[in-house]
Design a protein around this motif. Sequence first.
Motif, PDB file in Angstrom:
ATOM      1  N   PHE A  55       0.717  -1.117   0.223  1.00  0.00           N
ATOM      2  CA  PHE A  55      -0.551   0.099  -0.162  1.00  0.00           C
ATOM      3  C   PHE A  55       0.902   1.242  -0.117  1.00  0.00           C
ATOM      4  CE2 PHE A  55      -1.869  -3.220   2.026  1.00  0.00           C
ATOM      5  CZ  PHE A  55      -3.345  -3.511   1.239  1.00  0.00           C
ATOM      6  N   SER A  56       0.361   2.270  -1.065  1.00  0.00           N
ATOM      7  CA  SER A  56       1.962   3.141  -1.242  1.00  0.00           C
ATOM      8  C   SER A  56       1.830   4.062  -0.841  1.00  0.00           C
ATOM      9  CB  SER A  56       2.438   3.342  -2.624  1.00  0.00           C
ATOM     10  OG  SER A  56       1.016   4.119  -3.333  1.00  0.00           O
ATOM     11  N   ASP A  57       0.079   4.429  -0.358  1.00  0.00           N
ATOM     12  CA  ASP A  57      -0.025   5.922   0.781  1.00  0.00           C
ATOM     13  C   ASP A  57       0.222   5.637   2.312  1.00  0.00           C
ATOM     14  OD1 ASP A  57      -1.764   3.445   1.270  1.00  0.00           O
ATOM     15  OD2 ASP A  57      -3.791   4.529   1.383  1.00  0.00           O
ATOM     16  N   THR A  58       0.812   4.184   2.295  1.00  0.00           N
ATOM     17  CA  THR A  58       1.375   4.245   3.699  1.00  0.00           C
ATOM     18  C   THR A  58       2.288   3.749   3.586  1.00  0.00           C
ATOM     19  OG1 THR A  58      -0.590   1.992   4.026  1.00  0.00           O
ATOM     20  CG2 THR A  58      -1.249   3.782   4.937  1.00  0.00           C
ATOM     21  N   ASP A  59       2.611   3.340   2.605  1.00  0.00           N
ATOM     22  CA  ASP A  59       4.387   2.799   2.730  1.00  0.00           C
ATOM     23  C   ASP A  59       4.423   1.662   3.689  1.00  0.00           C
ATOM     24  OD1 ASP A  59       6.607   1.798   2.221  1.00  0.00           O
ATOM     25  OD2 ASP A  59       7.356   3.411   3.804  1.00  0.00           O
ATOM     26  N   THR A  60       3.404   0.721   3.587  1.00  0.00           N
ATOM     27  CA  THR A  60       3.003  -0.511   4.246  1.00  0.00           C
ATOM     28  C   THR A  60       2.982  -2.085   3.656  1.00  0.00           C
ATOM     29  OG1 THR A  60       1.528  -0.099   5.938  1.00  0.00           O
ATOM     30  CG2 THR A  60       1.269  -1.901   5.743  1.00  0.00           C
ATOM     31  N   LEU A  61       3.384  -3.039   3.776  1.00  0.00           N
ATOM     32  CA  LEU A  61       3.599  -4.242   3.135  1.00  0.00           C
ATOM     33  C   LEU A  61       3.036  -5.281   3.990  1.00  0.00           C
ATOM     34  CD1 LEU A  61       5.521  -6.080   1.030  1.00  0.00           C
ATOM     35  CD2 LEU A  61       6.608  -6.299   2.557  1.00  0.00           C
ATOM     36  N   ALA A  62       1.125  -5.642   3.043  1.00  0.00           N
ATOM     37  CA  ALA A  62       1.124  -6.939   4.234  1.00  0.00           C
ATOM     38  C   ALA A  62       1.568  -8.591   3.459  1.00  0.00           C
ATOM     39  CB  ALA A  62      -0.209  -6.251   3.751  1.00  0.00           C
ATOM     40  N   LYS A 112      -7.390 -17.592   8.077  1.00  0.00           N
ATOM     41  CA  LYS A 112      -7.436 -17.971   8.471  1.00  0.00           C
ATOM     42  C   LYS A 112      -8.150 -16.118   9.409  1.00  0.00           C
ATOM     43  CE  LYS A 112      -6.414 -22.346   9.937  1.00  0.00           C
ATOM     44  NZ  LYS A 112      -5.565 -22.578  11.436  1.00  0.00           N
ATOM     45  N   PRO A 113      -9.073 -16.061  10.582  1.00  0.00           N
ATOM     46  CA  PRO A 113      -9.935 -15.544  11.564  1.00  0.00           C
ATOM     47  C   PRO A 113      -8.587 -14.617  12.192  1.00  0.00           C
ATOM     48  CG  PRO A 113     -11.380 -16.772  11.674  1.00  0.00           C
ATOM     49  CD  PRO A 113     -10.316 -17.141  10.602  1.00  0.00           C
ATOM     50  N   VAL A 114      -7.895 -13.746  12.010  1.00  0.00           N
ATOM     51  CA  VAL A 114      -6.881 -12.767  13.855  1.00  0.00           C
ATOM     52  C   VAL A 114      -7.929 -12.682  14.597  1.00  0.00           C
ATOM     53  CG1 VAL A 114      -6.356 -10.803  13.833  1.00  0.00           C
ATOM     54  CG2 VAL A 114      -5.622 -12.058  11.526  1.00  0.00           C
ATOM     55  N   VAL A 115      -7.205 -14.110  15.570  1.00  0.00           N
ATOM     56  CA  VAL A 115      -7.458 -13.345  16.864  1.00  0.00           C
ATOM     57  C   VAL A 115      -6.454 -12.514  17.885  1.00  0.00           C
ATOM     58  CG1 VAL A 115      -9.238 -15.717  16.525  1.00  0.00           C
ATOM     59  CG2 VAL A 115      -7.020 -15.865  17.969  1.00  0.00           C
ATOM     60  N   ILE A 134       4.467  -5.833  12.595  1.00  0.00           N
ATOM     61  CA  ILE A 134       3.142  -6.439  13.204  1.00  0.00           C
ATOM     62  C   ILE A 134       3.150  -8.006  12.759  1.00  0.00           C
ATOM     63  CG2 ILE A 134       1.066  -5.939  14.088  1.00  0.00           C
ATOM     64  CD1 ILE A 134       1.056  -3.094  13.761  1.00  0.00           C
ATOM     65  N   VAL A 135       2.343  -8.788  14.198  1.00  0.00           N
ATOM     66  CA  VAL A 135       2.458 -10.743  13.559  1.00  0.00           C
ATOM     67  C   VAL A 135       0.730 -10.913  13.767  1.00  0.00           C
ATOM     68  CG1 VAL A 135       2.961 -12.567  13.746  1.00  0.00           C
ATOM     69  CG2 VAL A 135       5.316 -10.744  13.468  1.00  0.00           C
ATOM     70  N   ASP A 136       0.144 -11.061  13.480  1.00  0.00           N
ATOM     71  CA  ASP A 136      -1.249 -11.794  13.659  1.00  0.00           C
ATOM     72  C   ASP A 136      -1.227 -13.080  13.721  1.00  0.00           C
ATOM     73  OD1 ASP A 136      -2.265  -8.921  13.061  1.00  0.00           O
ATOM     74  OD2 ASP A 136      -2.525  -8.968  11.589  1.00  0.00           O
ATOM     75  N   TYR A 137      -2.277 -13.490  14.545  1.00  0.00           N
ATOM     76  CA  TYR A 137      -2.288 -14.599  14.994  1.00  0.00           C
ATOM     77  C   TYR A 137      -3.663 -15.661  15.694  1.00  0.00           C
ATOM     78  CZ  TYR A 137       2.360 -14.283  16.558  1.00  0.00           C
ATOM     79  OH  TYR A 137       3.608 -13.527  17.487  1.00  0.00           O
ATOM     80  N   ASP A 138      -4.131 -16.642  14.905  1.00  0.00           N
ATOM     81  CA  ASP A 138      -5.640 -17.261  14.374  1.00  0.00           C
ATOM     82  C   ASP A 138      -5.809 -18.254  16.127  1.00  0.00           C
ATOM     83  OD1 ASP A 138      -4.164 -19.453  14.610  1.00  0.00           O
ATOM     84  OD2 ASP A 138      -4.894 -20.454  12.631  1.00  0.00           O
ATOM     85  N   GLU A 164      -5.284 -20.812  17.532  1.00  0.00           N
ATOM     86  CA  GLU A 164      -4.504 -22.170  17.456  1.00  0.00           C
ATOM     87  C   GLU A 164      -2.687 -21.697  17.783  1.00  0.00           C
ATOM     88  OE1 GLU A 164      -4.306 -24.902  14.458  1.00  0.00           O
ATOM     89  OE2 GLU A 164      -6.434 -25.671  14.974  1.00  0.00           O
ATOM     90  N   GLY A 165      -2.701 -20.086  17.767  1.00  0.00           N
ATOM     91  CA  GLY A 165      -1.458 -19.090  17.995  1.00  0.00           C
ATOM     92  C   GLY A 165      -0.221 -18.832  16.517  1.00  0.00           C
ATOM     93  N   LYS A 166      -0.717 -19.838  15.215  1.00  0.00           N
ATOM     94  CA  LYS A 166      -0.054 -19.695  14.046  1.00  0.00           C
ATOM     95  C   LYS A 166       0.089 -18.445  14.044  1.00  0.00           C
ATOM     96  CE  LYS A 166      -0.761 -24.513  13.490  1.00  0.00           C
ATOM     97  NZ  LYS A 166      -1.635 -25.765  12.605  1.00  0.00           N
ATOM     98  N   VAL A 167       0.989 -18.300  13.152  1.00  0.00           N
ATOM     99  CA  VAL A 167       0.796 -17.147  12.189  1.00  0.00           C
ATOM    100  C   VAL A 167       0.356 -16.858  11.114  1.00  0.00           C
ATOM    101  CG1 VAL A 167       2.761 -15.190  11.121  1.00  0.00           C
ATOM    102  CG2 VAL A 167       3.508 -16.552  12.906  1.00  0.00           C
ATOM    103  N   VAL A 168      -0.785 -16.257  10.683  1.00  0.00           N
ATOM    104  CA  VAL A 168      -1.511 -15.663   9.657  1.00  0.00           C
ATOM    105  C   VAL A 168      -1.592 -14.808   9.088  1.00  0.00           C
ATOM    106  CG1 VAL A 168      -3.609 -17.039  11.012  1.00  0.00           C
ATOM    107  CG2 VAL A 168      -3.435 -14.901  11.152  1.00  0.00           C
ATOM    108  N   ALA A 169      -1.120 -13.453   9.141  1.00  0.00           N
ATOM    109  CA  ALA A 169       0.128 -12.640   8.584  1.00  0.00           C
ATOM    110  C   ALA A 169       0.718 -11.506   9.015  1.00  0.00           C
ATOM    111  CB  ALA A 169      -1.376 -11.201   8.846  1.00  0.00           C
ATOM    112  N   ILE A 170       1.859 -10.792   8.292  1.00  0.00           N
ATOM    113  CA  ILE A 170       3.109 -10.027   8.805  1.00  0.00           C
ATOM    114  C   ILE A 170       2.503  -8.924   8.113  1.00  0.00           C
ATOM    115  CG2 ILE A 170       5.450  -9.891   8.409  1.00  0.00           C
ATOM    116  CD1 ILE A 170       5.325 -13.071   8.094  1.00  0.00           C
TER     117      ILE A 170
END
Length: 68
Positions: free
Chosen positions: A6-13, A19-22, A32-36, A38-44
């Motif tokens: 996202f160039s407007d925020t200079d963010t890499l997702a 799976k939903p982030v909990v 920032i790291v997001d987990y499901d 079960e504690g597994k990484v779903v997004a960075i």
Amino acid sequence: MKIQYFSDTDTLAIELTNKPVVSTDPITDDLIVDYDDEGKVVAITIDNCSKNVDSLNLQPLNLPVLSL
């Protein structure tokens, strides 16, 4: 897996799964790291990407493509 910049925020997702982030863990101000559930990484998320990622040397390396 989905990778978006996202160039407007200079963010890499980087979304590893749909799976939903909990829970979310801010590792640093820019990482920032997001987990499901079960504690597994779903997004960075990498903020200020242009300062944190050497995009000139970014290369995909043998990523498996799964067929549905």
